[in-house]
Every structure is written in C-alpha cells, then in structure tokens.
Write an enzyme that holds these catalytic residues in place. Structure first.
Site, PDB file in Angstrom:
ATOM      1  N   TYR A 162       0.841  -1.208   0.000  1.00  0.00           N
ATOM      2  CA  TYR A 162       0.000   0.000   0.000  1.00  0.00           C
ATOM      3  C   TYR A 162       0.874   1.256   0.000  1.00  0.00           C
ATOM      4  CZ  TYR A 162      -3.339   3.417   2.032  1.00  0.00           C
ATOM      5  OH  TYR A 162      -4.120   4.507   2.288  1.00  0.00           O
ATOM      6  N   GLY A 210      -3.818  11.137   7.225  1.00  0.00           N
ATOM      7  CA  GLY A 210      -3.584  10.212   8.332  1.00  0.00           C
ATOM      8  C   GLY A 210      -4.792   9.340   8.608  1.00  0.00           C
TER       9      GLY A 210
END
Ligand code: NAD
Length: 249
Positions: free
Chosen positions: A161, A192
């Site tokens: 990822y 985030g």
C-alpha cells in the site's frame, strides 16, 4: 473565496467516507460534481444527497484500474456536466482490503498488485484521461488523496500500500512540473488515520494522534476545496500532510 461555481469536478471512489465528503463539499462550494465509484449504487446515493440540498451532481460507475473504462467514464461525466476542471483521485485501498496480514518477507507477490493497481495506476489513468482537456482550456486542478503510508514507514503489512501511495506522490510531483505552465496544478494530500466504519481503531491509537482524534472527511474535503480554488494557483507539486499532527516530514 474558494468559490467553485462554474467548475466541474470528478471525484473517484466517492461513494462513501472520505470521497463522499469531498464530493459533498465541492458541490457545496458550487462545483458540479461527477461522483465515481466502482459500486455505482453508492455513487448514486451520494448524488441524491447532493441534489437534495440543491447541488448539481451525476453518478459515473467505473473502475479506476481499467484505463478504457476510465476514458469512457470521463466521457460520460463530461456529457452530463461539461469538461472536467477538477479531478480528485480518491479511490484507493482505504478500507479493509488495503493492508496485508503479513510482513513483506512472507507475502505472496500476487497479493501486491491490487494495491499498486488502484493507488498508483488508478491515479495515472484518471490523470491521463483529463489532462489534455485541462491543458487545452488552460486551467485545471488535480488532487490525489495519498497517505502518510506513502511518506514514512509505518506498520507490518503496509509495504505494498505504501508503495502504491508513495508511487502516486512521486508521479504527482512530475505531473505537476510538466503541466505547471498550462495553468494546471497537481498536489497530493498525505492523509492520516481516518474515522472509518470499516476499520477498527483503538482508543489508544486515536489518542496517539497529537490532536487526540482520528480524521473525518471534512478535514480532507476542506483542503480539496482550497487546492481546487482559483486562489491556490501558486500551489503545485506539493504533498500536504493532513493527519492531526501524527506525521511531520
Ligand atoms: N481510511 C483511512 O484511514 C485512510 C488513511 C490514509 C489514506 N486513506 C486514503 O483515502 C482514500 C479514501 O479512503 P476511505 O477510507 O474513504 O476508503 P473507503 O474504502 O471507505 O472508500 C473507498 C471507495 O472507493 C471505491 N473504490 C475502490 N476501488 C475502486 C476502483 N478501483 N475504482 C473506483 N472506485 C473504487 C470503493 O467502492 C469505496 O466506495 C483512499 O485513497 C485511501 O487509501 C485512507
């Protein structure tokens, strides 16, 4: 300021969570929004929400990993709303399929491709499909929703990822330079940990974020509104960390 009337936006993976929030806020600022999702019924539900409050939107179902489908989807969006001025590359492995259960050293190579396909190729496909029109018209905004996983090392199982997201950030920097003189800006948001119904976030993890909470879609959408605006014309090739202070690079 940050007014988007007369602009057409395409937001990928916008059928839920972060992408849906971005689509709603861009529409709230006046943009006509093409809401994309692999699951078209999700996109249609977001379109209904936008229309219910007086906004303009249309649903376009396509898979960002399939370039031919992307080209056809952009054509459908443009037939409904007009040329795409603003592209938000949001589709990605943000949910339950994003991470691997094992360390990279034990991983199956076949398991990496999905993360690269959607997080890197998806961004390249959609950017390629809209850029020539933007350059011809002398105005465009491309925003990629990346991740802190693309800018720093994180946990076990995040490597594929992170490779996809980091690759997208690198792509965007070069894409920005190539198109800067044409009036097209290109930036990434390295976001985030979000409050996401499909992810289990422990209270301890949320508290480890300096502001004391995980992100919500509006935290990201507000940055998209700014970057999409005329006022952000001098901001390009950047990666902006939006994470409650959790990652500073
Ligand atoms: N959730 C987080 O904590 C987090 C953290 C950092 C970065 N991000 C990034 O933010 C973005 C949004 O995350 P989210 O949590 O809202 O994701 P999500 O998984 O909740 O929603 C993503 C949407 O994209 C759609 N989608 C998936 N693959 C697609 C494809 N190939 N083509 C078109 N649509 C597709 C899905 O159907 C889904 O509706 C993603 O790029 C993700 O990687 C998320």
């Amino acid at each position: 300021m940050f007014e988007l009337h007369g602009r057409v936006a395409l937001v990928t993976g916008a059928g839920q969570n972060v992408g849906a929030g971005i689509a709603r806020m861009l529409a709230g600022q006046g943009a006509a929004v093409a809401v994309n999702d692999l699951r078209v019924e999700r996109a249609e539900a977001v379109v209904e929400e936008i229309r219910a409050v007086g906004g303009t939107a249309t649903a376009v179902g396509f898979d960002v990993t399939d370039y031919e489908a992307v080209v056809a989807g952009v054509a459908a969006a443009e037939a409904a709303l007009g040329p795409v001025d603003i592209l938000v590359n949001n589709a990605g492995n943000g949910g339950e399929h994003g991470m691997q259960p094992t360390q990279f050293k034990d991983s199956d190579p076949a398991s990496w491709r999905g993360a690269i396909d959607v997080n890197l190729y998806g961004v390249m496909h959609c950017s390629r499909a809209v850029i020539n029109g933007m350059v011809d018209r002398g105005w465009g905004r491309v925003i990629t929703i990346a991740s802190g996983a693309g800018t720093i090392g994180l946990n076990i199982g995040v490597a594929p990822y992170g490779g996809g997201k980091g690759g997208a950030i690198g792509f965007m920097r070069h894409f920005a330079i190539e198109n800067a003189r044409a009036g097209v800006t290109a930036n990434s948001l390295a976001i985030g940990l979000m409050t996401n119904p499909s992810q289990t976030v422990t209270a301890a993890l949320a508290k480890s974020i300096p502001v004391g909470r995980t992100g919500v879609p509006d935290d990201v959408a507000a940055a998209c509104v700014y970057l999409a605006s005329a006022e952000a014309a001098w901001v390009t090739g950047q990666t902006i960390e939006i994470n409650g202070g959790a990652v500073t690079t």
